[in-house]
Design an enzyme around this catalytic site. Structure first.
Site: not given
Ligand code: BGC
Length: 739
Positions: A264
């Site tokens: 993530d």
């Molecule tokens: C989130 C993810 C997301 C990623 C990219 C993160 O803050 O937890 O679910 O896909 O950002 O935007």
């Protein structure tokens, strides 16, 4: 600019051969480059791509810019490896569908698959070839803002719907235009963060982890999801972005996952913030060692993998397999044949078919929670005036919900617009927002709203939460209607006019303060672009509501976690065994209050159970039957019942099957959903509905973590929610053949 012809995927073996051949030509820095995902605003992005330092870019959706990035990758980098273009396409791209939790209330995998297909087509038009969806974190805590993105509390429902989303995004042919890679996220346990507080710690015993939280991920892996995303949270002391048990042992070892895992955002760097590693180099080591193939946003791989390899802490094989997994995904997606996007190859954004699909999904997502005196449906013929009140009735942005990067409020159709269109000139519509926003506490708009109600035959109030009150990092400790909305309801209720409350929200709200003050409640979640027309269709009875709750609604926040598939405990509560705090007699003896698992001030039942939802008709269940009361392990059991539409109109009922395994090597939930189907019946019609249960459907992980179906007694219920009363039983015996 080369043209986008049909993307042809080579047969499986040739895809692997091609990825291996490519790998053999790659330098170490090119391999590590594939493992780096950078944001589109990254400094000197073109130069990084040209130098082979980038495998994926996220958040670029300007088509010319995307095609240019691909051109630099394909024509100017040494090996010409195209880019993965990632984006959070969570519930639509331009045509916004209801939030995932709302979609889950449809209990309709076909509809959800179709919505994901449309989202993929629209996103493809802008060059996106990878979405970070579906989010299949089981969550039983409505305080958690990300419950909006989830598919609810139940592993079976979430698995069915999550797989449907994967199929919709990825299409029938991965390499076909309009197919984009899906991403099962967040692996794992993120929905169980303590206190429903985002990014918090999750402690989940392995048994519970496997029986509940991992189930949808396993289903997604079996359905061929191309990628997984690790999570932000610490799971049992080991943050998931460096968790060998999850990624290496379970995902790759046990489930034989062939795709790749992305971290993530910044979550590898955060391993050190968690206190799990001392600095980025160690963080890179733990993440790579666990099998996280690509790093999102932070730069620990770019900065430290080579060093870790030279020190012998990571092997060449470790690096090769990570780079290979990523390159293989690119081959399978057909990106080498067709790195560029030509919009004319795709249907128009927001075309009529897409909008109608969004409208139908929103209709099926709405859950009718209450309908006293048959207040709904409203009849335009019998009304001469209608008040439309509330800050969410005419707010094209807020109805879209969380995670809407690309949808635009200008494309939304609001409730007010749709109601006015629906009733035409025959009904005078009196509109008053009452409050500036769902959070506002200032009563200055009340007077106008009360007057609108007084001037009308009935009132539709559209209240709830603005989109910013749910989603990532947007948790709430109090989940009542925010701001002065409860006061607004009281003020309108004092007029004595019938009130239909439409709630738009990103989570279950606690409604006990106001539930008795309104006549009907339609829960619309955040319904998306076509929310207004969908809600108007239901309010005026063009279709009966058919949604069912994918998550339990607590009465008060102190009941959380509250979910239907709880364990029985040694002292299960019953209506007879509990006492309310107001009914305690003087100096009552401790035991006279009932020694069972309940709250003195909130009992033990939820406001609305999982699976609940009314319609304008009324369904009755009867004649439950089981194909064999005694069967051998391994034999299928068929369970059926008669569904009768006893009401006055055609409607859809979501028929649900629940099972309880009475005794287990580990205790089993009091009920578990094992099947569901949507049945449409005309007034007075009936139909036999049957479900086939295989022994595998009854399997669970025992104390040794083996996946087993045990012989023994089972109870089964068929009905319209998780409190269904019609039940039967059967017994499975062990004939030694095993399952
Ligand atoms: C989130 C993810 C997301 C990623 C990219 C993160 O803050 O937890 O679910 O896909 O950002 O935007």
């Amino acid at each position: 600019m080369p043209n986008t012809a049909e993307r042809q995927a080579p047969p499986k073996d040739s895809a692997e051969t091609r990825a291996s051949d490519l790998l053999s030509e790659m330098s170490l820095s090119e391999k590590i480059g594939q493992m780096c995902q950078v944001n589109c605003n990254s400094h000197d992005l073109h130069q990084q791509i040209r130098a082979g330092e980038v495998g994926s870019v996220l958040n670029e959706v300007d088509l010319d810019a995307v095609n240019e990035l691909q051109r630099v990758a394909v024509e100017e980098s040494r090996l010409g490896i195209p880019l993965l273009i990632g984006r959070d396409v969570i519930h639509g791209f331009k045509t916004i569908f209801p939030i995932p939790l709302g979609q889950a209330a449809s209990w309709n995998p076909d509809l959800i698959r179709h919505g994901a297909r449309i989202a993929a087509l629209e996103a493809s038009t802008h060059g996106v070839n990878w979405t970070f969806a579906p989010m299949i974190d089981i969550t039983r805590d409505p305080r958690w803002g990300r419950i909006a993105e989830s598919l609810g509390e139940d592993p079976y429902l979430c698995s069915q719907l999550g797989v449907a989303m994967v199929q919709g995004f990825q299409g029938e042919q991965l390499a076909a235009p309009g197919s984009i890679a899906a991403c099962a996220k967040h692996f794992a346990g993120y929905g169980a963060v303590e206190g429903g507080l985002d990014y918090n710690t999750a402690n989940i015993p392995e048994n519970e982890l496997r029986n509940v939280y991992l189930q949808p991920f396993k289903a997604a892996a079996e359905a061929g999801v191309m990628t997984f995303m690790s999570a932000f949270n610490d799971l049992n002391g080991v943050p998931t972005s460096g968790n060998e048990f999850l990624t290496k042992q379970v995902l790759r070892g046990e489930w034989r996952f062939q795709g790749f895992v992305v971290s993530d955002w910044d979550s590898i760097h955060q391993l050190s913030v968690h206190g799990f590693t001392a600095g980025d180099k160690e963080a890179a080591f733990e993440a790579a060692n666990a099998g996280v193939d690509m790093e999102m946003a932070s730069r620990t791989y770019a900065n430290h993998l080579a060093e870790l390899l030279h020190e012998g802490r990571l092997s060449e094989q470790d690096i090769d397999s990570m780079a290979y997994n990523i390159v293989l995904a690119k081959v399978r997606l057909g990106l080498f044949e067709n790195p560029y996007t030509t919009p004319s190859h795709f249907p128009a954004l927001l075309n009529d078919e897409h909008l109608q699909a969004a409208r139908e999904t929103a209709r099926q997502s709405c859950v009718l929670l209450k309908n006293e005196h048959q207040t709904l449906p409203l009849s335009a013929e019998h009304l001469s005036s209608l008040a439309v009140i509330g800050p969410l009735a005419d707010d094209p942005y807020e109805q879209l919900g969380t995670w809407v990067f690309d949808g635009e409020s200008a494309d939304s159709q609001t409730c007010l617009q749709a109601i006015e269109a629906q009733v035409g000139d025959s009904v005078a519509v009196h509109w008053a927002p009452g409050l500036e926003s769902s959070r506002h506490r200032d009563h200055h708009g009340f007077e106008h709203a009360v007057q609108a109600a007084r001037d009308s035959d009935a009132v539709v109030m559209v209240l709830g939460e603005e989109s910013i009150l749910s989603g990532e990092a947007h948790c709430r400790a109090d989940i009542d209607l925010p701001g002065a909305q409860e006061h607004l309801i009281e003020a309108i209720a004092a007029t004595g006019k019938p009130i239909v409350l439409v709630i738009m929200a990103g989570r279950p709200l606690t409604l006990s303060n106001i539930i008795d003050k309104v006549d009907a409640i339609l829960y619309a979640w955040h319904p998306g672009t076509m929310g207004g027309p969908a809600i108007a269709d239901l309010l005026f009875g063009l279709e009966s509501p058919s949604g069912k709750l994918p998550v339990t609604f607590p009465r008060v926040v102190g009941q959380i976690p509250i979910y239907y598939a709880r364990k029985n405990t040694g002292r299960p509560p019953s209506h007879e065994s509990i006492t309310h705090i107001d009914d305690i007699d003087g100096k009552a003896a401790q035991t006279s209050l009932g020694m069972s698992a309940f709250y003195l001030d909130a009992g033990f039942t939820p406001q609305f159970p999982f699976g609940y939802g009314l319609s304008y008709s009324h369904f009755e269940y009867s004649d439950i039957a089981v194909s064999a009361e005694h069967a051998a392990l391994g034999e299928d059991i068929e369970i059926s019942a008669t569904l009768y539409n006893a009401g006055g109109c055609e409607a859809v009922e979501v028929v649900q099957l629940y099972v309880r395994d009475l005794v287990g090597n580990v205790t089993r939930p009091v009920r578990e959903l094992k099947g569901f189907t949507r049945v449409r019946l005309g007034a007075g019609e009936h139909q036999r509905v049957s479900f086939t249960l295989r022994s595998e459907d009854l399997a669970f992980h025992n104390r040794k973590m083996e996946l087993v179906t045990e012989a023994g007694q089972f109870h089964a219920w068929i009905g319209g929610n998780s409190d269904a009363e019609l039940w039967t039983h059967f017994e499975l015996h062990d004939n030694g053949a095993g399952v």
